[in-house]
Design a protein around this motif. Structure first.
Motif, mmCIF file in Angstrom:
data_model
loop_
_atom_site.group_PDB
_atom_site.id
_atom_site.type_symbol
_atom_site.label_atom_id
_atom_site.label_comp_id
_atom_site.label_asym_id
_atom_site.label_seq_id
_atom_site.Cartn_x
_atom_site.Cartn_y
_atom_site.Cartn_z
ATOM 1 N N LYS A 596 76.524 27.566 117.908
ATOM 2 C CA LYS A 596 75.626 27.128 116.839
ATOM 3 C C LYS A 596 76.392 26.896 115.548
ATOM 4 O O LYS A 596 76.217 25.875 114.865
ATOM 5 N N PHE A 597 77.268 27.832 115.184
ATOM 6 C CA PHE A 597 78.012 27.709 113.939
ATOM 7 C C PHE A 597 79.070 26.607 114.024
ATOM 8 O O PHE A 597 79.410 25.971 113.025
ATOM 9 N N GLN A 598 79.601 26.410 115.244
ATOM 10 C CA GLN A 598 80.557 25.318 115.426
ATOM 11 C C GLN A 598 79.880 23.972 115.190
ATOM 12 O O GLN A 598 80.449 23.075 114.539
ATOM 13 N N GLN A 599 78.669 23.813 115.702
ATOM 14 C CA GLN A 599 77.933 22.576 115.474
ATOM 15 C C GLN A 599 77.585 22.412 114.000
ATOM 16 O O GLN A 599 77.643 21.298 113.465
ATOM 17 N N ALA A 600 77.239 23.524 113.348
ATOM 18 C CA ALA A 600 76.959 23.451 111.911
ATOM 19 C C ALA A 600 78.199 23.040 111.147
ATOM 20 O O ALA A 600 78.118 22.255 110.177
ATOM 21 N N TYR A 601 79.337 23.542 111.581
ATOM 22 C CA TYR A 601 80.599 23.175 110.925
ATOM 23 C C TYR A 601 80.862 21.681 111.078
ATOM 24 O O TYR A 601 81.232 20.985 110.114
ATOM 25 N N MET A 602 80.673 21.155 112.275
ATOM 26 C CA MET A 602 80.911 19.743 112.533
ATOM 27 C C MET A 602 79.926 18.880 111.756
ATOM 28 O O MET A 602 80.309 17.837 111.177
ATOM 29 N N ALA A 603 78.661 19.283 111.729
ATOM 30 C CA ALA A 603 77.670 18.509 110.983
ATOM 31 C C ALA A 603 77.987 18.518 109.494
ATOM 32 O O ALA A 603 77.856 17.486 108.800
ATOM 33 N N SER A 604 78.418 19.667 108.953
ATOM 34 C CA SER A 604 78.773 19.749 107.539
ATOM 35 C C SER A 604 79.979 18.861 107.237
ATOM 36 O O SER A 604 80.082 18.263 106.155
ATOM 37 N N SER A 605 80.886 18.783 108.196
ATOM 38 C CA SER A 605 82.047 17.897 108.022
ATOM 39 C C SER A 605 81.601 16.438 107.925
ATOM 40 O O SER A 605 82.181 15.645 107.166
ATOM 41 N N ARG A 606 80.580 16.063 108.697
ATOM 42 C CA ARG A 606 80.062 14.712 108.629
ATOM 43 C C ARG A 606 79.453 14.429 107.267
ATOM 44 O O ARG A 606 79.539 13.299 106.759
ATOM 45 N N VAL A 607 78.848 15.430 106.652
ATOM 46 C CA VAL A 607 78.314 15.251 105.291
ATOM 47 C C VAL A 607 79.441 14.932 104.326
ATOM 48 O O VAL A 607 79.338 14.040 103.474
ATOM 49 N N MET A 608 80.544 15.665 104.461
ATOM 50 C CA MET A 608 81.696 15.411 103.598
ATOM 51 C C MET A 608 82.256 14.013 103.865
ATOM 52 O O MET A 608 82.673 13.298 102.936
ATOM 53 N N GLN A 609 82.262 13.604 105.147
ATOM 54 C CA GLN A 609 82.757 12.270 105.487
ATOM 55 C C GLN A 609 81.853 11.202 104.876
ATOM 56 O O GLN A 609 82.340 10.189 104.337
ATOM 57 N N ALA A 610 80.540 11.426 104.913
ATOM 58 C CA ALA A 610 79.609 10.463 104.318
ATOM 59 C C ALA A 610 79.817 10.374 102.816
ATOM 60 O O ALA A 610 79.754 9.283 102.222
ATOM 61 N N ALA A 611 80.070 11.516 102.185
ATOM 62 C CA ALA A 611 80.324 11.512 100.745
ATOM 63 C C ALA A 611 81.587 10.722 100.426
ATOM 64 O O ALA A 611 81.641 9.948 99.443
ATOM 65 N N ASN A 612 82.601 10.873 101.259
ATOM 66 C CA ASN A 612 83.866 10.168 101.041
ATOM 67 C C ASN A 612 83.677 8.657 101.220
ATOM 68 O O ASN A 612 84.179 7.846 100.417
ATOM 69 N N GLU A 613 82.928 8.250 102.256
ATOM 70 C CA GLU A 613 82.680 6.831 102.491
ATOM 71 C C GLU A 613 81.855 6.236 101.355
ATOM 72 O O GLU A 613 82.092 5.090 100.925
ATOM 73 N N THR A 614 80.887 6.989 100.873
ATOM 74 C CA THR A 614 80.071 6.517 99.749
ATOM 75 C C THR A 614 80.935 6.310 98.516
ATOM 76 O O THR A 614 80.808 5.309 97.773
ATOM 77 N N PHE A 615 81.835 7.246 98.259
ATOM 78 C CA PHE A 615 82.709 7.142 97.089
ATOM 79 C C PHE A 615 83.630 5.921 97.217
ATOM 80 O O PHE A 615 83.858 5.179 96.242
ATOM 81 N N ASP A 616 84.151 5.668 98.403
ATOM 82 C CA ASP A 616 85.006 4.493 98.617
ATOM 83 C C ASP A 616 84.228 3.213 98.395
ATOM 84 O O ASP A 616 84.739 2.235 97.813
ATOM 85 N N THR A 617 82.981 3.163 98.851
ATOM 86 C CA THR A 617 82.147 1.972 98.673
ATOM 87 C C THR A 617 81.911 1.696 97.203
ATOM 88 O O THR A 617 81.961 0.537 96.736
ATOM 89 N N ILE A 618 81.670 2.771 96.432
ATOM 90 C CA ILE A 618 81.445 2.609 95.000
ATOM 91 C C ILE A 618 82.686 2.033 94.334
ATOM 92 O O ILE A 618 82.611 1.145 93.474
ATOM 93 N N LEU A 619 83.861 2.519 94.753
ATOM 94 C CA LEU A 619 85.092 2.011 94.154
ATOM 95 C C LEU A 619 85.323 0.545 94.489
ATOM 96 O O LEU A 619 85.888 -0.228 93.678
ATOM 97 N N GLN A 620 84.894 0.096 95.671
ATOM 98 C CA GLN A 620 85.103 -1.281 96.082
ATOM 99 C C GLN A 620 84.168 -2.250 95.365
ATOM 100 O O GLN A 620 84.381 -3.454 95.392
ATOM 101 N N LEU A 621 83.118 -1.733 94.711
ATOM 102 C CA LEU A 621 82.177 -2.597 94.007
ATOM 103 C C LEU A 621 82.809 -3.270 92.804
ATOM 104 O O LEU A 621 82.276 -4.254 92.286
ATOM 105 N N ARG A 622 83.961 -2.798 92.330
ATOM 106 C CA ARG A 622 84.605 -3.432 91.194
ATOM 107 C C ARG A 622 85.138 -4.798 91.578
ATOM 108 O O ARG A 622 85.413 -5.629 90.783
#
Length: 622
Positions: A596-622
């Motif tokens: 259960k905690f391993q899956q929570a860890y992986m899901a939380s990692s995906r949140v961080m990945q989504a945050a990183n992709e969102t930040f990259d998209t914002i930077l590309q808007l320039r």
């Protein structure tokens, strides 16, 4: 928003990681004794307001909780104290029962019966020197058997003393280890889950030796650990020490004390609990009981044989002398009294009536006017004079103890050790009885001839008023005119000396025939009656019954201890099960948590990945 999302994911990853670490810690310590399962308590972060709406900000770790229930742990400690008390008690009683059933102890009744068989053989041929030697040899075997068995029991007492010293040393070590844990807790921030496990493990071990009570101190300054009936062994970051000190008044009977600062405070062993209490009970109650009964048997037998020896004539025509050491020598009488060091008391205990004699220990105190004697059952009798009689003993006080001073009286404790032969002359056995068949005595007065002179046959007659007595020869001629009864000391008539005690009835008559008669075995027949006559325990037991009753009593105690131990063991197992159900690690549950905690860890990692992709998209808007 991407930053908030990244922080949310990072905290979620950290929370899942700590849950995984804690689960792994539980799995690793699943078989560690005393370990309590830990779990991560997570809480929701404080939400934020955006545009009039509330948005959650993720999760954080609030605490790492230790699965623990103070009532279950307290119950386990109490059950541990009780089961160890019962186990130690059963072990000691089994040891004593084994001693009484061993070959060395069986020699006691066997030697007694062999002696009676030898006396029976001698009664058929009283003048046979060979048969007389056999009687002496068998008597010597009785003495040696008593001495040896007394030494065996005394050695067990020494062994218990050594076990007490080792146990006290371990209790002191546990106290120091608990103190060190308290100090470590105060130096480091909490929670102290693993340290508390170690702390409880030490408390549990301590509860094997004694009753334990643990109370928290204020301001997180550790705990107070009390043993027995409230004696403080550990107080926060300081530890006291137990110590064995000299007993009082018996300096050899060491007692327990606790060292507090520069002072030493004795501890009553009756309420200490655990192994320590059982060992003290064995040393101070069970072993003395065996020694007292062995001593009572030895004293009763040797005194009865010596008494009958004095009622007959030996092969030389003289009044028989003691076969065994006199139980009422001044040295033996004074050795039965235990006084404090430097005491000026002069007290002696003499054996007057073996049929009334009891084992056990008496305490004697003087209040300045009266003497108070308390027996082992707690019953107190008071006396005003320097001579006291109770339970078949006579206490003579030459110099009284100091006011308030306590003396111990042990009438039979060393009786088996003091049993010795006083002659190796086969002619010394008094086979012939000098008491003639015409003796008519209804009272309980004792008549004894001390030495033989020219007067060989005579009668001692008590007057109808019991105030006088007279001595006549066999023809009725008066040899000693009426004299006040009872006499104040030995009476000598024509060279023959006799003693007559108080207790005669009116017209009682004592007849003596001191003429040697070849083949007379009257006194030997009286000695044979020692084997079957019930003259011990107020007429309820023979002398050999004393040993058999002792064996039976210890066996019954061991049987009762077995049942009590089984009950205590069951209660201890139930207490362990309750603690295990709360604090124990379930590997199946932990494996599920790991997934259960391993899956929570992986899901939380995906949140961080989504945050990183969102930040990259914002930077590309320039």
């Amino acid at each position: 928003m991407a930053s908030d999302l990244l922080n949310l994911g990072a905290q979620s990853v950290l929370t899942a990681q700590r849950q995984l670490n804690t689960t792994g810690h539980n799995i690793s310590n699943a078989n560690t004794e005393g370990y309590s399962r830990q779990s991560v308590i997570q809480g929701t972060n404080t939400p934020r307001q955006f545009g009039g709406q509330t948005y959650g900000m993720g999760v954080h770790v609030e605490n790492v909780r230790r699965s623990w229930d103070q009532f279950a742990v307290k119950e386990l400690n109490m059950a541990t104290t009780q089961v160890n008390y019962r186990n130690e008690n059963l072990t000691n009683l089994d040891m004593m029962s084994g001693m009484l059933s061993s070959m060395s102890s069986k020699k006691v009744p066997e030697s007694l019966n062999d002696w009676f068989d030898a006396v029976k053989t001698l009664a058929d041929t009283p003048n046979d020197i060979g048969a007389r030697k056999v009687v002496l040899d068998k008597a010597n075997l009785i003495s040696q058997s008593m001495n040896d068995f007394h030494d065996t029991v005394r050695e067990q007492r020494d062994n218990v003393n050594k076990k007490l010293e080792v146990s006290v040393e371990r209790v002191n070590q546990i106290g120091i280890e608990i103190r060190d844990i308290h100090r470590l807790m105060m130096r480091s921030p909490g929670p102290h889950n693993d340290l508390m496990d170690k702390h409880e493990s030490l408390i549990k071990e301590l509860s094997e030796y004694t009753k334990v009570t643990v109370t928290p101190r204020r301001n997180a300054e550790g705990f107070n650990v009390h043993i027995g009936n409230g004696h403080t062994l550990v107080s926060g970051t300081e530890a006291s020490q137990l110590k064995m000190i000299d007993g009082f008044p018996d300096t050899h009977q060491h007692r327990l004390a606790i060292v507090e600062g520069k002072g030493i405070k004795p501890i009553t062993s009756d309420d200490i609990g655990g192994r320590l209490e059982s060992m003290f009970e064995t040393r101070d109650k069970e072993i003395p009981y065996v020694l007292d009964e062995l001593g009572r048997l030895s004293i009763a037998f040797s005194e009865k044989v010596n008494e009958l020896q004095g009622q007959g004539l030996d092969l030389n025509g003289q009044v028989g002398q003691n076969l065994f050491a006199d139980v009422n020598t001044l040295a033996f009488a004074k050795a039965r009294v235990v006084a404090p060091v430097n005491s000026s008391a002069d007290v002696a205990v003499f054996i007057d009536d073996t049929s009334q004699l009891k084992g056990g220990e008496y305490s004697l105190k003087f209040d300045g006017a009266h003497y108070h004697v308390t027996n082992s059952d707690g019953v107190t009798q008071s006396f005003s004079g320097p001579s006291m009689q109770l339970d078949g003993i006579r206490v003579e006080i030459g110099n009284p103890p100091a006011v308030g001073e306590k003396l111990l009286l042990r009438p039979t404790r060393d009786g088996a050790a003091n049993m010795k032969m006083t002659t190796n002359d086969p002619k010394a056995i008094a086979a012939q009885s000098f008491e003639a068949s015409t003796t008519f005595a209804q009272g309980d007065a004792k008549f004894k001839v001390s030495s033989v002179g020219s007067l060989k046959e005579f009668e001692v007659v008590v007057s109808p008023t019991r105030t006088e007595f007279a001595v006549t020869d066999k023809s009725g001629n008066v040899l000693l005119s009426p004299t006040p009864y009872p006499p104040t000391g030995p009476v000598t008539v024509l060279g023959t000396t006799f003693e007559l005690s108080d207790g005669a009835m009116a017209n009682d008559k004592f007849t003596a025939n001191l003429n040697p008669a070849e083949g007379d075995n009257g006194n030997l027949r009286k000695m044979l009656n020692i084997q079957t006559d019930k003259w011990m325990n107020d007429g309820d037991s023979t002398v050999i019954d004393i040993y058999h009753n002792l064996n039976t009593d210890v066996g019954l105690k061991a049987s009762t201890a077995t049942r009590l131990q089984e009950v205590a063991e069951l209660e201890h197992e139930n207490a362990q099960s309750r603690v295990a159900s709360i604090s124990g690690v379930n590997l199946d549950e932990e494996a599920a948590n790991m997934m259960k905690f391993q899956q929570a860890y992986m899901a939380s990692s995906r949140v961080m990945q989504a945050a990183n992709e969102t930040f990259d998209t914002i930077l590309q808007l320039r």
